[in-house]
Design a protein around this motif. Structure first.
Motif, PDB file in Angstrom:
ATOM      1  N   THR A   6      77.131  58.898  21.337  1.00  0.00           N
ATOM      2  CA  THR A   6      76.846  57.774  20.436  1.00  0.00           C
ATOM      3  C   THR A   6      75.542  58.010  19.684  1.00  0.00           C
ATOM      4  OG1 THR A   6      78.031  56.176  21.820  1.00  0.00           O
ATOM      5  CG2 THR A   6      76.365  55.295  20.319  1.00  0.00           C
ATOM      6  N   LEU A   7      74.508  58.397  20.406  1.00  0.00           N
ATOM      7  CA  LEU A   7      73.211  58.658  19.778  1.00  0.00           C
ATOM      8  C   LEU A   7      73.281  59.827  18.799  1.00  0.00           C
ATOM      9  CD1 LEU A   7      70.996  58.173  22.953  1.00  0.00           C
ATOM     10  CD2 LEU A   7      70.899  56.761  20.885  1.00  0.00           C
ATOM     11  N   LYS A   8      74.064  60.834  19.144  1.00  0.00           N
ATOM     12  CA  LYS A   8      74.100  62.048  18.318  1.00  0.00           C
ATOM     13  C   LYS A   8      74.906  61.890  17.035  1.00  0.00           C
ATOM     14  CE  LYS A   8      72.973  65.262  21.984  1.00  0.00           C
ATOM     15  NZ  LYS A   8      73.458  66.192  23.021  1.00  0.00           N
ATOM     16  N   VAL A   9      75.893  60.991  17.025  1.00  0.00           N
ATOM     17  CA  VAL A   9      76.720  60.856  15.820  1.00  0.00           C
ATOM     18  C   VAL A   9      76.142  59.882  14.803  1.00  0.00           C
ATOM     19  CG1 VAL A   9      78.831  61.460  17.059  1.00  0.00           C
ATOM     20  CG2 VAL A   9      78.210  59.042  16.806  1.00  0.00           C
ATOM     21  N   ILE A  10      75.178  59.075  15.192  1.00  0.00           N
ATOM     22  CA  ILE A  10      74.635  58.065  14.277  1.00  0.00           C
ATOM     23  C   ILE A  10      74.130  58.666  12.966  1.00  0.00           C
ATOM     24  CG2 ILE A  10      72.740  56.394  13.962  1.00  0.00           C
ATOM     25  CD1 ILE A  10      73.188  55.546  16.885  1.00  0.00           C
ATOM     26  N   PRO A  11      73.360  59.777  12.984  1.00  0.00           N
ATOM     27  CA  PRO A  11      72.890  60.337  11.707  1.00  0.00           C
ATOM     28  C   PRO A  11      74.015  60.787  10.782  1.00  0.00           C
ATOM     29  CG  PRO A  11      71.653  61.240  13.559  1.00  0.00           C
ATOM     30  CD  PRO A  11      72.816  60.505  14.133  1.00  0.00           C
ATOM     31  N   TYR A  12      75.205  60.983  11.314  1.00  0.00           N
ATOM     32  CA  TYR A  12      76.331  61.491  10.529  1.00  0.00           C
ATOM     33  C   TYR A  12      77.349  60.398  10.215  1.00  0.00           C
ATOM     34  CZ  TYR A  12      74.370  65.865  12.260  1.00  0.00           C
ATOM     35  OH  TYR A  12      73.512  66.900  12.565  1.00  0.00           O
ATOM     36  N   SER A  13      77.023  59.141  10.508  1.00  0.00           N
ATOM     37  CA  SER A  13      77.991  58.057  10.379  1.00  0.00           C
ATOM     38  C   SER A  13      77.493  56.958   9.445  1.00  0.00           C
ATOM     39  CB  SER A  13      78.281  57.445  11.752  1.00  0.00           C
ATOM     40  OG  SER A  13      78.647  58.439  12.689  1.00  0.00           O
ATOM     41  N   LYS A  14      78.321  56.595   8.488  1.00  0.00           N
ATOM     42  CA  LYS A  14      78.012  55.442   7.645  1.00  0.00           C
ATOM     43  C   LYS A  14      78.213  54.146   8.434  1.00  0.00           C
ATOM     44  CE  LYS A  14      79.474  57.750   3.376  1.00  0.00           C
ATOM     45  NZ  LYS A  14      80.467  57.742   2.258  1.00  0.00           N
ATOM     46  N   ASN A  15      79.294  54.135   9.230  1.00  0.00           N
ATOM     47  CA  ASN A  15      79.613  52.979  10.064  1.00  0.00           C
ATOM     48  C   ASN A  15      79.927  53.454  11.471  1.00  0.00           C
ATOM     49  OD1 ASN A  15      79.958  50.588   8.006  1.00  0.00           O
ATOM     50  ND2 ASN A  15      81.058  52.320   7.096  1.00  0.00           N
ATOM     51  N   LEU A  16      79.338  52.790  12.458  1.00  0.00           N
ATOM     52  CA  LEU A  16      79.597  53.107  13.863  1.00  0.00           C
ATOM     53  C   LEU A  16      80.274  51.909  14.517  1.00  0.00           C
ATOM     54  CD1 LEU A  16      79.058  55.091  16.305  1.00  0.00           C
ATOM     55  CD2 LEU A  16      77.053  53.663  16.778  1.00  0.00           C
ATOM     56  N   SER A  17      81.484  52.132  15.035  1.00  0.00           N
ATOM     57  CA  SER A  17      82.209  51.088  15.756  1.00  0.00           C
ATOM     58  C   SER A  17      82.337  51.515  17.209  1.00  0.00           C
ATOM     59  CB  SER A  17      83.598  50.887  15.144  1.00  0.00           C
ATOM     60  OG  SER A  17      83.492  50.452  13.809  1.00  0.00           O
ATOM     61  N   SER A  18      81.841  50.702  18.127  1.00  0.00           N
ATOM     62  CA  SER A  18      81.816  51.116  19.528  1.00  0.00           C
ATOM     63  C   SER A  18      82.341  50.041  20.463  1.00  0.00           C
ATOM     64  CB  SER A  18      80.390  51.480  19.955  1.00  0.00           C
ATOM     65  OG  SER A  18      80.347  51.832  21.324  1.00  0.00           O
ATOM     66  N   ALA A  19      83.099  50.506  21.469  1.00  0.00           N
ATOM     67  CA  ALA A  19      83.542  49.631  22.556  1.00  0.00           C
ATOM     68  C   ALA A  19      82.972  50.123  23.877  1.00  0.00           C
ATOM     69  CB  ALA A  19      85.068  49.612  22.619  1.00  0.00           C
ATOM     70  N   ASN A  20      81.960  50.991  23.816  1.00  0.00           N
ATOM     71  CA  ASN A  20      81.385  51.578  25.023  1.00  0.00           C
ATOM     72  C   ASN A  20      80.305  50.664  25.595  1.00  0.00           C
ATOM     73  OD1 ASN A  20      79.055  53.754  26.114  1.00  0.00           O
ATOM     74  ND2 ASN A  20      81.127  54.071  26.849  1.00  0.00           N
ATOM     75  N   LYS A  21      80.693  49.855  26.581  1.00  0.00           N
ATOM     76  CA  LYS A  21      79.777  48.874  27.173  1.00  0.00           C
ATOM     77  C   LYS A  21      78.509  49.519  27.716  1.00  0.00           C
ATOM     78  CE  LYS A  21      82.600  45.010  28.834  1.00  0.00           C
ATOM     79  NZ  LYS A  21      83.653  45.111  27.833  1.00  0.00           N
ATOM     80  N   GLU A  22      78.692  50.627  28.443  1.00  0.00           N
ATOM     81  CA  GLU A  22      77.564  51.248  29.143  1.00  0.00           C
ATOM     82  C   GLU A  22      76.467  51.689  28.180  1.00  0.00           C
ATOM     83  OE1 GLU A  22      81.039  51.250  31.785  1.00  0.00           O
ATOM     84  OE2 GLU A  22      80.727  51.848  29.695  1.00  0.00           O
ATOM     85  N   SER A  23      76.849  52.286  27.046  1.00  0.00           N
ATOM     86  CA  SER A  23      75.829  52.757  26.111  1.00  0.00           C
ATOM     87  C   SER A  23      75.071  51.590  25.488  1.00  0.00           C
ATOM     88  CB  SER A  23      76.463  53.630  25.017  1.00  0.00           C
ATOM     89  OG  SER A  23      77.372  52.893  24.227  1.00  0.00           O
ATOM     90  N   ILE A  24      75.775  50.494  25.205  1.00  0.00           N
ATOM     91  CA  ILE A  24      75.118  49.331  24.601  1.00  0.00           C
ATOM     92  C   ILE A  24      74.227  48.619  25.616  1.00  0.00           C
ATOM     93  CG2 ILE A  24      75.511  47.073  23.540  1.00  0.00           C
ATOM     94  CD1 ILE A  24      78.120  48.272  22.374  1.00  0.00           C
ATOM     95  N   ILE A  25      74.744  48.415  26.825  1.00  0.00           N
ATOM     96  CA  ILE A  25      73.972  47.719  27.850  1.00  0.00           C
ATOM     97  C   ILE A  25      72.732  48.516  28.244  1.00  0.00           C
ATOM     98  CG2 ILE A  25      73.996  46.955  30.276  1.00  0.00           C
ATOM     99  CD1 ILE A  25      76.972  46.282  29.867  1.00  0.00           C
ATOM    100  N   CYS A  26      72.899  49.812  28.420  1.00  0.00           N
ATOM    101  CA  CYS A  26      71.816  50.628  28.977  1.00  0.00           C
ATOM    102  C   CYS A  26      70.935  51.296  27.925  1.00  0.00           C
ATOM    103  CB  CYS A  26      72.395  51.716  29.899  1.00  0.00           C
ATOM    104  SG  CYS A  26      73.400  51.045  31.234  1.00  0.00           S
ATOM    105  N   GLY A  27      71.467  51.537  26.744  1.00  0.00           N
ATOM    106  CA  GLY A  27      70.693  52.303  25.766  1.00  0.00           C
ATOM    107  C   GLY A  27      70.590  51.677  24.400  1.00  0.00           C
ATOM    108  N   TRP A  28      70.783  50.340  24.306  1.00  0.00           N
ATOM    109  CA  TRP A  28      70.787  49.705  22.994  1.00  0.00           C
ATOM    110  C   TRP A  28      69.477  49.906  22.240  1.00  0.00           C
ATOM    111  CZ3 TRP A  28      73.882  48.431  19.356  1.00  0.00           C
ATOM    112  CH2 TRP A  28      73.443  47.621  18.304  1.00  0.00           C
ATOM    113  N   LYS A  29      68.364  49.873  22.931  1.00  0.00           N
ATOM    114  CA  LYS A  29      67.069  50.059  22.261  1.00  0.00           C
ATOM    115  C   LYS A  29      67.042  51.368  21.491  1.00  0.00           C
ATOM    116  CE  LYS A  29      63.488  51.304  24.741  1.00  0.00           C
ATOM    117  NZ  LYS A  29      62.329  51.253  25.667  1.00  0.00           N
ATOM    118  N   PHE A  30      67.540  52.429  22.116  1.00  0.00           N
ATOM    119  CA  PHE A  30      67.537  53.748  21.493  1.00  0.00           C
ATOM    120  C   PHE A  30      68.603  53.845  20.399  1.00  0.00           C
ATOM    121  CE2 PHE A  30      66.192  54.138  25.934  1.00  0.00           C
ATOM    122  CZ  PHE A  30      64.907  54.635  25.753  1.00  0.00           C
TER     123      PHE A  30
END
Length: 387
Positions: free
Chosen positions: A108-132
């Protein structure tokens, strides 16, 4: 011009639902790459149907196997997201993250620079790493759209509103398979009983979380982070028909609700075609039978003892929510493997979360992304040592 799609976790439930959408809009959407962990037989079928030329296979043994299948030489196989992004430096119109578990955070973190829009259903990444995640979204001006039906519904209801005017936001829960069951039925529940969700066809882990209502606790934490609102602005209400997905009460006396059928394809479709006039090919009229006698119910701590853990969340990006996810994963796995019964799983989870070794981390917080993986490993190792 076709929208370019990067689909991570194409062999899981979110991935399959996404492909159901893309299948009906091939003239408007093009998949650049698909990813899976181990399910190479399915991803090969998907690549052939959608003419995808880039496959990411994260499990190394599975990666070696797919290299020996003699696929078309035009199909490029990668063992991780890093190798893929080194060669494909294009901007994806939409990146869909359907990966489950902590495995979804790093990509998730690595694709952000290459994405115009990010759609995610990954609870763990949002709960644990939303700040980043949020820091990167801002840095690269990437638009974020949550895919969970409740969060997508909230996002749809409040995206054009003044957040200061929000009085309360309600996420709905089905109540799972034990809502109206006796205590003895719940106490002696088998794995097969827990997995019989009344409305949704979901994976095993999320089905267990639905039965304990832990998924709603996670969703409250997610919502607090995504929408940058205090946890006390949110509440959960049980709605057995799962037709209403969110309710928002505003300070001006108005309230809004969002309804849709129990299909993940609907939020996925609307995330892909946000700000367009594209029509959903399976659109139906309003189901008034589901709206008549809606029957909202406040969740009971007697039926859902884990839900009271929401009171411990302080919304300060601490290790608490990371530990909560880790401890829950551990005990759900034990239950699914037949090593603990349903009732004891919840009791032991509550006990472990009070363990001094674990609770000492609640007032600390991750300063860098590796701190998240560090605390997950620490807690996992501690739990396994205590078995």
């Amino acid at each position: 011009m076709k929208k370019k799609i990067l689909l991570l976790g194409s062999t899981g439930s979110i991935g399959k639902s996404s492909l159901n959408i893309i299948r009906n809009y091939k003239s408007k959407l093009k998949i650049v790459a698909l990813s899976t962990n181990k399910n190479i037989s399915l991803i090969v079928k998907q690549s052939k149907e959608f003419k995808v030329k880039n496959l990411i296979i994260n499990d190394f043994e599975s990666y070696k196997k797919i290299l020996n299948l003699g696929l078309n030489k035009k199909i490029k196989i990668f063992n991780n997201i890093d190798d893929f992004l080194k060669i494909n430096k294009i901007k994806f119109d939409v990146t869909i993250v359907g990966i489950s578990g902590f495995d979804g955070l790093d990509p998730t973190l690595k694709v952000i620079p290459y994405s115009k829009n990010l759609s995610s259903a990954n609870k763990e990444s949002i709960i644990c790493g939303w700040k980043f995640i949020n820091n990167k979204l801002k840095k690269y001006k990437t638009n974020f759209i949550p895919l969970d039906s409740e969060h997508f519904s909230i996002w749809s209801l409040i995206k054009n509103s003044n957040h200061k005017m929000i009085s309360k936001i309600y996420l709905t829960a089905s109540g799972g398979p034990f809502l109206n069951k006796s205590k003895s039925k719940i106490k002696n529940a088998k794995v097969s009983d827990v997995l019989k969700h009344p409305n949704w066809n979901m994976g095993q882990k999320i089905s267990v979380d639905s039965a304990t209502l832990m998924n709603k606790l996670f969703e409250l934490i997610e919502a607090s982070k995504i929408f940058n609102l205090p946890i006390n602005k949110f509440d959960v209400i049980i709605h057995p028909k799962s037709y209403v997905h969110a309710l928002v009460n505003f300070k001006n006396g108005l309230s809004k609700i969002l309804i849709h059928d129990t299909q993940m394809e609907i939020p996925i479709f609307n995330s892909i075609f946000d700000k367009t006039t594209e029509s959903y090919n399976k659109n139906k009229d309003i189901n008034f039978k589901n709206l008549n006698g809606v029957n909202f119910i406040k969740p009971s701590n007697l039926i859902f003892p884990l839900f009271k853990l929401v009171k411990r969340y302080k919304r300060k990006d601490s290790f608490y929510e990371i530990i909560l996810v880790t401890v829950n994963d551990y005990f759900v796995t034990k239950f699914l493997n037949g090593n603990i019964n349903f009732q004891k799983m919840q009791i032991k989870m509550l006990e472990k979360l009070k363990d001094p070794y674990i609770s000492k981390y609640y007032n600390k917080y991750p300063k860098k992304i590796n701190d998240i993986y560090m605390i997950v490993d620490k807690i996992k190792n501690y739990l396994y040592e205590k078995e």
